[in-house]
Design an enzyme around this catalytic site. Structure first.
Site, short mmCIF file in Angstrom:
data_model
loop_
_atom_site.label_atom_id
_atom_site.label_comp_id
_atom_site.label_asym_id
_atom_site.label_seq_id
_atom_site.Cartn_x
_atom_site.Cartn_y
_atom_site.Cartn_z
N LYS A 53 0.84 -1.21 0.00
CA LYS A 53 0.00 0.00 0.00
C LYS A 53 0.87 1.25 0.00
CE LYS A 53 -3.82 -2.47 2.16
NZ LYS A 53 -4.51 -2.88 3.40
N GLN A 97 -4.78 -1.81 9.68
CA GLN A 97 -4.73 -3.14 9.06
C GLN A 97 -5.30 -4.19 10.00
OE1 GLN A 97 -3.76 -3.64 5.86
NE2 GLN A 97 -4.16 -5.83 6.00
N ASP A 120 -11.26 2.65 4.42
CA ASP A 120 -11.57 1.21 4.37
C ASP A 120 -13.08 0.97 4.28
OD1 ASP A 120 -9.56 -0.71 4.34
OD2 ASP A 120 -9.05 -0.40 6.44
N1 GUN Z 1 -7.21 -7.10 6.20
C1 GUN Z 1 -7.62 -7.82 5.14
N2 GUN Z 1 -8.21 -7.02 4.22
C2 GUN Z 1 -8.17 -5.78 4.73
C3 GUN Z 1 -8.60 -4.51 4.25
O1 GUN Z 1 -9.18 -4.36 3.16
N3 GUN Z 1 -8.37 -3.46 5.06
C4 GUN Z 1 -7.77 -3.59 6.27
N4 GUN Z 1 -7.61 -2.49 7.00
N5 GUN Z 1 -7.35 -4.74 6.74
C5 GUN Z 1 -7.54 -5.82 5.97
#
Ligand code: GUN
Length: 295
Positions: A53, A97, A120
Protein backbone atom coordinates in the site's frame (compact mmCIF):
# COMPACT_ATOMS: atom_id res chain seq x y z
CA UNK A 1 -13.19 -23.04 -24.75
CA UNK A 2 -10.99 -22.06 -21.78
CA UNK A 3 -12.12 -19.13 -19.68
CA UNK A 4 -11.11 -15.60 -20.60
CA UNK A 5 -8.69 -14.25 -17.99
CA UNK A 6 -9.68 -11.05 -16.24
CA UNK A 7 -6.42 -9.12 -15.79
CA UNK A 8 -6.60 -7.14 -12.54
CA UNK A 9 -3.11 -5.73 -13.01
CA UNK A 10 -3.97 -4.16 -16.39
CA UNK A 11 -7.38 -2.88 -15.24
CA UNK A 12 -5.85 -1.53 -12.01
CA UNK A 13 -3.09 0.26 -13.96
CA UNK A 14 -5.67 1.91 -16.22
CA UNK A 15 -7.69 3.08 -13.24
CA UNK A 16 -4.57 4.44 -11.53
CA UNK A 17 -3.68 6.35 -14.70
CA UNK A 18 -7.17 7.89 -14.72
CA UNK A 19 -6.78 8.78 -11.05
CA UNK A 20 -3.60 10.72 -11.86
CA UNK A 21 -5.69 13.48 -13.47
CA UNK A 22 -7.42 14.17 -10.17
CA UNK A 23 -4.28 13.74 -8.07
CA UNK A 24 -2.48 16.34 -10.21
CA UNK A 25 -5.44 18.72 -9.99
CA UNK A 26 -5.53 18.41 -6.20
CA UNK A 27 -1.77 18.88 -5.92
CA UNK A 28 -1.95 21.96 -8.15
CA UNK A 29 -4.33 23.39 -5.53
CA UNK A 30 -1.87 22.59 -2.76
CA UNK A 31 -3.57 19.39 -1.55
CA UNK A 32 -1.60 16.13 -1.58
CA UNK A 33 -3.93 13.26 -0.64
CA UNK A 34 -2.44 11.53 2.41
CA UNK A 35 -2.91 8.02 3.78
CA UNK A 36 -1.88 6.66 7.18
CA UNK A 37 -1.60 2.89 7.49
CA UNK A 38 -1.38 1.39 10.95
CA UNK A 39 0.10 -2.06 11.46
CA UNK A 40 -0.02 -3.67 14.90
CA UNK A 41 2.10 -6.77 15.46
CA UNK A 42 4.11 -8.89 13.07
CA UNK A 43 1.61 -10.82 10.94
CA UNK A 44 3.66 -11.53 7.79
CA UNK A 45 0.77 -11.21 5.33
CA UNK A 46 -0.39 -7.93 6.92
CA UNK A 47 3.16 -6.53 6.79
CA UNK A 48 3.33 -7.37 3.07
CA UNK A 49 -0.03 -5.72 2.37
CA UNK A 50 0.93 -2.56 4.25
CA UNK A 51 4.25 -2.37 2.40
CA UNK A 52 2.47 -2.74 -0.94
CA UNK A 53 0.00 0.00 0.00
CA UNK A 54 2.87 2.38 0.86
CA UNK A 55 4.64 1.60 -2.41
CA UNK A 56 1.42 2.24 -4.36
CA UNK A 57 1.04 5.64 -2.64
CA UNK A 58 4.62 6.57 -3.57
CA UNK A 59 4.08 5.59 -7.18
CA UNK A 60 0.82 7.56 -7.35
CA UNK A 61 2.32 10.68 -5.75
CA UNK A 62 0.29 10.43 -2.53
CA UNK A 63 1.65 11.29 0.89
CA UNK A 64 1.73 8.32 3.22
CA UNK A 65 2.81 7.31 6.69
CA UNK A 66 3.08 3.77 7.96
CA UNK A 67 2.90 3.46 11.72
CA UNK A 68 4.15 0.12 13.04
CA UNK A 69 3.27 -0.79 16.62
CA UNK A 70 4.36 -3.73 18.76
CA UNK A 71 2.02 -6.69 19.13
CA UNK A 72 1.67 -5.87 22.87
CA UNK A 73 0.13 -2.44 22.07
CA UNK A 74 -2.90 -1.71 24.27
CA UNK A 75 -6.31 -0.67 23.01
CA UNK A 76 -5.89 2.72 24.74
CA UNK A 77 -2.60 3.34 22.91
CA UNK A 78 -4.14 2.48 19.56
CA UNK A 79 -7.23 4.63 20.24
CA UNK A 80 -4.90 7.54 21.07
CA UNK A 81 -3.04 7.06 17.78
CA UNK A 82 -6.33 6.99 15.83
CA UNK A 83 -7.37 10.24 17.57
CA UNK A 84 -4.06 11.84 16.61
CA UNK A 85 -4.50 10.78 12.96
CA UNK A 86 -8.13 11.99 12.98
CA UNK A 87 -6.78 15.46 13.83
CA UNK A 88 -3.79 15.43 11.43
CA UNK A 89 -4.44 17.68 8.41
CA UNK A 90 -1.85 15.91 6.22
CA UNK A 91 -3.83 12.68 6.57
CA UNK A 92 -7.07 12.31 4.58
CA UNK A 93 -7.40 8.54 4.89
CA UNK A 94 -6.74 6.19 7.81
CA UNK A 95 -6.38 2.44 7.48
CA UNK A 96 -5.92 0.16 10.46
CA UNK A 97 -4.73 -3.14 9.06
CA UNK A 98 -6.77 -6.14 10.25
CA UNK A 99 -6.60 -8.52 12.02
CA UNK A 100 -5.64 -6.80 15.27
CA UNK A 101 -4.11 -8.64 18.25
CA UNK A 102 -6.73 -10.19 20.53
CA UNK A 103 -6.27 -7.71 23.42
CA UNK A 104 -7.70 -4.96 21.18
CA UNK A 105 -11.40 -4.67 20.28
CA UNK A 106 -11.53 -4.28 16.49
CA UNK A 107 -14.99 -2.73 16.72
CA UNK A 108 -13.90 -0.07 19.23
CA UNK A 109 -10.98 0.90 17.00
CA UNK A 110 -12.98 1.00 13.76
CA UNK A 111 -15.71 3.07 15.45
CA UNK A 112 -13.10 5.65 16.49
CA UNK A 113 -11.79 6.33 12.96
CA UNK A 114 -13.39 9.58 11.74
CA UNK A 115 -16.02 8.52 9.15
CA UNK A 116 -14.72 11.14 6.69
CA UNK A 117 -11.24 9.53 6.86
CA UNK A 118 -12.48 5.94 6.85
CA UNK A 119 -11.05 4.89 3.47
CA UNK A 120 -11.57 1.21 4.37
CA UNK A 121 -15.32 1.81 4.65
CA UNK A 122 -15.48 -0.17 7.91
CA UNK A 123 -17.01 2.50 10.20
CA UNK A 124 -20.72 1.78 10.80
CA UNK A 125 -21.63 5.15 9.28
CA UNK A 126 -20.05 4.13 5.96
CA UNK A 127 -21.38 0.56 6.22
CA UNK A 128 -24.88 1.98 6.59
CA UNK A 129 -24.46 4.55 3.82
CA UNK A 130 -23.12 1.91 1.41
CA UNK A 131 -26.06 -0.35 2.26
CA UNK A 132 -28.53 2.41 1.27
CA UNK A 133 -26.58 3.11 -1.93
CA UNK A 134 -25.07 6.51 -1.03
CA UNK A 135 -22.40 7.16 -3.73
CA UNK A 136 -20.48 9.58 -1.48
CA UNK A 137 -19.80 6.87 1.15
CA UNK A 138 -16.50 5.00 1.24
CA UNK A 139 -16.87 1.57 -0.35
CA UNK A 140 -14.59 -1.14 1.06
CA UNK A 141 -11.67 -1.55 -1.31
CA UNK A 142 -11.93 -5.26 -2.11
CA UNK A 143 -15.61 -5.47 -3.12
CA UNK A 144 -15.31 -2.06 -4.79
CA UNK A 145 -12.40 -3.47 -6.80
CA UNK A 146 -14.41 -6.57 -7.75
CA UNK A 147 -17.26 -4.35 -8.98
CA UNK A 148 -14.79 -2.32 -11.08
CA UNK A 149 -13.29 -5.53 -12.52
CA UNK A 150 -16.76 -6.62 -13.62
CA UNK A 151 -17.70 -3.22 -15.04
CA UNK A 152 -14.42 -2.78 -16.88
CA UNK A 153 -14.51 -6.32 -18.30
CA UNK A 154 -17.94 -5.53 -19.78
CA UNK A 155 -19.66 -8.14 -17.65
CA UNK A 156 -23.39 -7.54 -17.74
CA UNK A 157 -24.41 -7.38 -14.07
CA UNK A 158 -27.97 -6.08 -14.26
CA UNK A 159 -30.55 -8.83 -13.77
CA UNK A 160 -27.86 -11.50 -13.38
CA UNK A 161 -27.67 -13.91 -10.46
CA UNK A 162 -24.56 -13.11 -8.42
CA UNK A 163 -23.66 -15.71 -5.81
CA UNK A 164 -21.17 -14.63 -3.15
CA UNK A 165 -19.41 -17.33 -1.15
CA UNK A 166 -18.42 -15.86 2.25
CA UNK A 167 -20.26 -13.43 4.54
CA UNK A 168 -17.33 -11.42 5.95
CA UNK A 169 -17.74 -7.77 6.79
CA UNK A 170 -14.66 -6.98 4.66
CA UNK A 171 -15.83 -8.66 1.45
CA UNK A 172 -19.04 -10.73 1.33
CA UNK A 173 -21.55 -8.39 2.95
CA UNK A 174 -20.40 -5.13 1.31
CA UNK A 175 -20.08 -7.01 -2.00
CA UNK A 176 -23.78 -7.87 -1.77
CA UNK A 177 -24.66 -4.24 -1.01
CA UNK A 178 -22.74 -2.98 -4.05
CA UNK A 179 -24.22 -5.51 -6.48
CA UNK A 180 -27.72 -4.78 -5.17
CA UNK A 181 -27.48 -1.03 -5.65
CA UNK A 182 -29.83 0.58 -8.12
CA UNK A 183 -27.49 1.78 -10.88
CA UNK A 184 -24.39 0.94 -12.91
CA UNK A 185 -22.52 -2.01 -11.43
CA UNK A 186 -25.64 -3.07 -9.54
CA UNK A 187 -29.12 -4.44 -10.16
CA UNK A 188 -28.02 -8.04 -9.66
CA UNK A 189 -30.04 -10.71 -7.91
CA UNK A 190 -27.77 -11.56 -4.99
CA UNK A 191 -27.35 -14.70 -2.90
CA UNK A 192 -24.79 -15.09 -0.11
CA UNK A 193 -23.54 -18.56 0.86
CA UNK A 194 -21.60 -19.28 4.05
CA UNK A 195 -20.36 -22.09 6.25
CA UNK A 196 -23.88 -23.15 7.24
CA UNK A 197 -25.33 -23.16 3.72
CA UNK A 198 -26.74 -26.59 2.87
CA UNK A 199 -25.66 -28.20 -0.39
CA UNK A 200 -23.55 -25.21 -1.37
CA UNK A 201 -22.82 -26.67 -4.81
CA UNK A 202 -26.50 -26.52 -5.75
CA UNK A 203 -26.38 -22.76 -5.02
CA UNK A 204 -23.03 -21.89 -6.62
CA UNK A 205 -24.12 -23.69 -9.79
CA UNK A 206 -26.92 -21.15 -10.19
CA UNK A 207 -24.47 -18.26 -10.39
CA UNK A 208 -24.01 -16.19 -13.53
CA UNK A 209 -21.38 -14.34 -11.49
CA UNK A 210 -19.64 -16.31 -8.74
CA UNK A 211 -17.56 -14.34 -6.21
CA UNK A 212 -15.57 -16.41 -3.77
CA UNK A 213 -14.14 -14.94 -0.55
CA UNK A 214 -14.05 -17.72 1.99
CA UNK A 215 -10.33 -18.06 2.79
CA UNK A 216 -10.07 -21.77 1.98
CA UNK A 217 -7.51 -22.82 -0.62
CA UNK A 218 -9.12 -24.11 -3.84
CA UNK A 219 -12.51 -24.57 -2.15
CA UNK A 220 -14.49 -24.06 -5.35
CA UNK A 221 -14.00 -26.92 -7.77
CA UNK A 222 -15.01 -27.13 -11.42
CA UNK A 223 -18.26 -29.02 -10.69
CA UNK A 224 -19.48 -26.10 -8.52
CA UNK A 225 -19.45 -23.68 -11.47
CA UNK A 226 -22.17 -23.18 -14.07
CA UNK A 227 -20.62 -23.46 -17.57
CA UNK A 228 -19.85 -19.98 -18.89
CA UNK A 229 -20.10 -18.22 -15.49
CA UNK A 230 -17.88 -15.29 -14.55
CA UNK A 231 -15.77 -16.38 -11.56
CA UNK A 232 -14.05 -13.85 -9.30
CA UNK A 233 -11.55 -15.34 -6.85
CA UNK A 234 -10.91 -13.06 -3.86
CA UNK A 235 -8.87 -15.61 -1.91
CA UNK A 236 -5.15 -15.36 -1.29
CA UNK A 237 -3.84 -18.42 0.54
CA UNK A 238 -0.29 -19.53 1.19
CA UNK A 239 0.10 -23.27 0.67
CA UNK A 240 3.34 -25.06 1.47
CA UNK A 241 5.50 -25.88 -1.53
CA UNK A 242 8.97 -27.17 -0.62
CA UNK A 243 9.97 -27.08 -4.30
CA UNK A 244 10.00 -23.26 -4.16
CA UNK A 245 12.74 -21.25 -2.47
CA UNK A 246 10.26 -19.26 -0.38
CA UNK A 247 8.61 -22.55 0.70
CA UNK A 248 5.07 -21.64 -0.32
CA UNK A 249 2.93 -20.63 -3.26
CA UNK A 250 -0.18 -18.49 -3.47
CA UNK A 251 -3.48 -20.02 -4.46
CA UNK A 252 -6.98 -18.62 -4.48
CA UNK A 253 -10.25 -19.95 -3.07
CA UNK A 254 -10.99 -21.42 -6.51
CA UNK A 255 -9.26 -24.38 -8.13
CA UNK A 256 -7.89 -22.42 -11.07
CA UNK A 257 -7.11 -25.33 -13.40
CA UNK A 258 -10.59 -26.84 -13.01
CA UNK A 259 -12.40 -23.49 -13.16
CA UNK A 260 -10.56 -22.51 -16.35
CA UNK A 261 -12.22 -25.38 -18.20
CA UNK A 262 -15.78 -24.45 -17.14
CA UNK A 263 -16.01 -20.70 -16.53
CA UNK A 264 -16.56 -18.08 -19.23
CA UNK A 265 -14.20 -15.65 -17.50
CA UNK A 266 -11.98 -15.96 -14.45
CA UNK A 267 -9.57 -13.93 -12.31
CA UNK A 268 -6.11 -15.38 -11.61
CA UNK A 269 -4.36 -15.39 -8.20
CA UNK A 270 -2.15 -13.43 -8.02
CA UNK A 271 -2.96 -10.72 -10.58
CA UNK A 272 -6.75 -10.62 -10.27
CA UNK A 273 -8.51 -8.95 -7.35
CA UNK A 274 -5.33 -8.11 -5.37
CA UNK A 275 -4.09 -5.21 -7.54
CA UNK A 276 -7.63 -3.82 -7.66
CA UNK A 277 -7.90 -3.71 -3.87
CA UNK A 278 -4.86 -1.46 -3.64
CA UNK A 279 -6.06 0.66 -6.54
CA UNK A 280 -9.43 1.25 -4.86
CA UNK A 281 -7.69 2.22 -1.63
CA UNK A 282 -5.85 4.92 -3.61
CA UNK A 283 -9.17 5.91 -5.17
CA UNK A 284 -10.80 6.21 -1.74
CA UNK A 285 -7.89 8.29 -0.42
CA UNK A 286 -8.26 10.68 -3.35
CA UNK A 287 -12.04 10.75 -2.71
CA UNK A 288 -11.35 11.62 0.95
CA UNK A 289 -9.05 14.49 -0.04
CA UNK A 290 -11.59 15.76 -2.57
CA UNK A 291 -14.42 15.63 -0.04
CA UNK A 292 -12.18 17.39 2.51
CA UNK A 293 -11.66 20.28 0.06
CA UNK A 294 -15.35 20.38 -0.90
CA UNK A 295 -17.28 19.22 2.17
N1 GUN B 1 -7.21 -7.10 6.20
C1 GUN B 1 -7.62 -7.82 5.14
N2 GUN B 1 -8.21 -7.02 4.22
C2 GUN B 1 -8.17 -5.78 4.73
C3 GUN B 1 -8.60 -4.51 4.25
O1 GUN B 1 -9.18 -4.36 3.16
N3 GUN B 1 -8.37 -3.46 5.06
C4 GUN B 1 -7.77 -3.59 6.27
N4 GUN B 1 -7.61 -2.49 7.00
N5 GUN B 1 -7.35 -4.74 6.74
C5 GUN B 1 -7.54 -5.82 5.97
Amino acid sequence: MPAKLIDGTAIGDKLRAELQVEIRALRARGVTPGLAAVLVGDNAASATYVRMKGKACDEAGLYHETIRLAKETTEAELLALVERLNADHKIHGILVQLPLPTQISTQRILHRVAPEKDVDGFHPENVGRVSIGDPAAFRPATPFGVQQLLLRSDVDISGKHAVIVGRSTIVGRPMAALLLQDGPGGNATVTICHSRTRDIKSVTRLADILIVAIGKPEFVTGDMIKPGAVVIDVGVNRVEDPSLKKGYRLVGDVNFEEAKKVAGALTPVPGGVGPMTITMLLYNTVQAARQWTQP
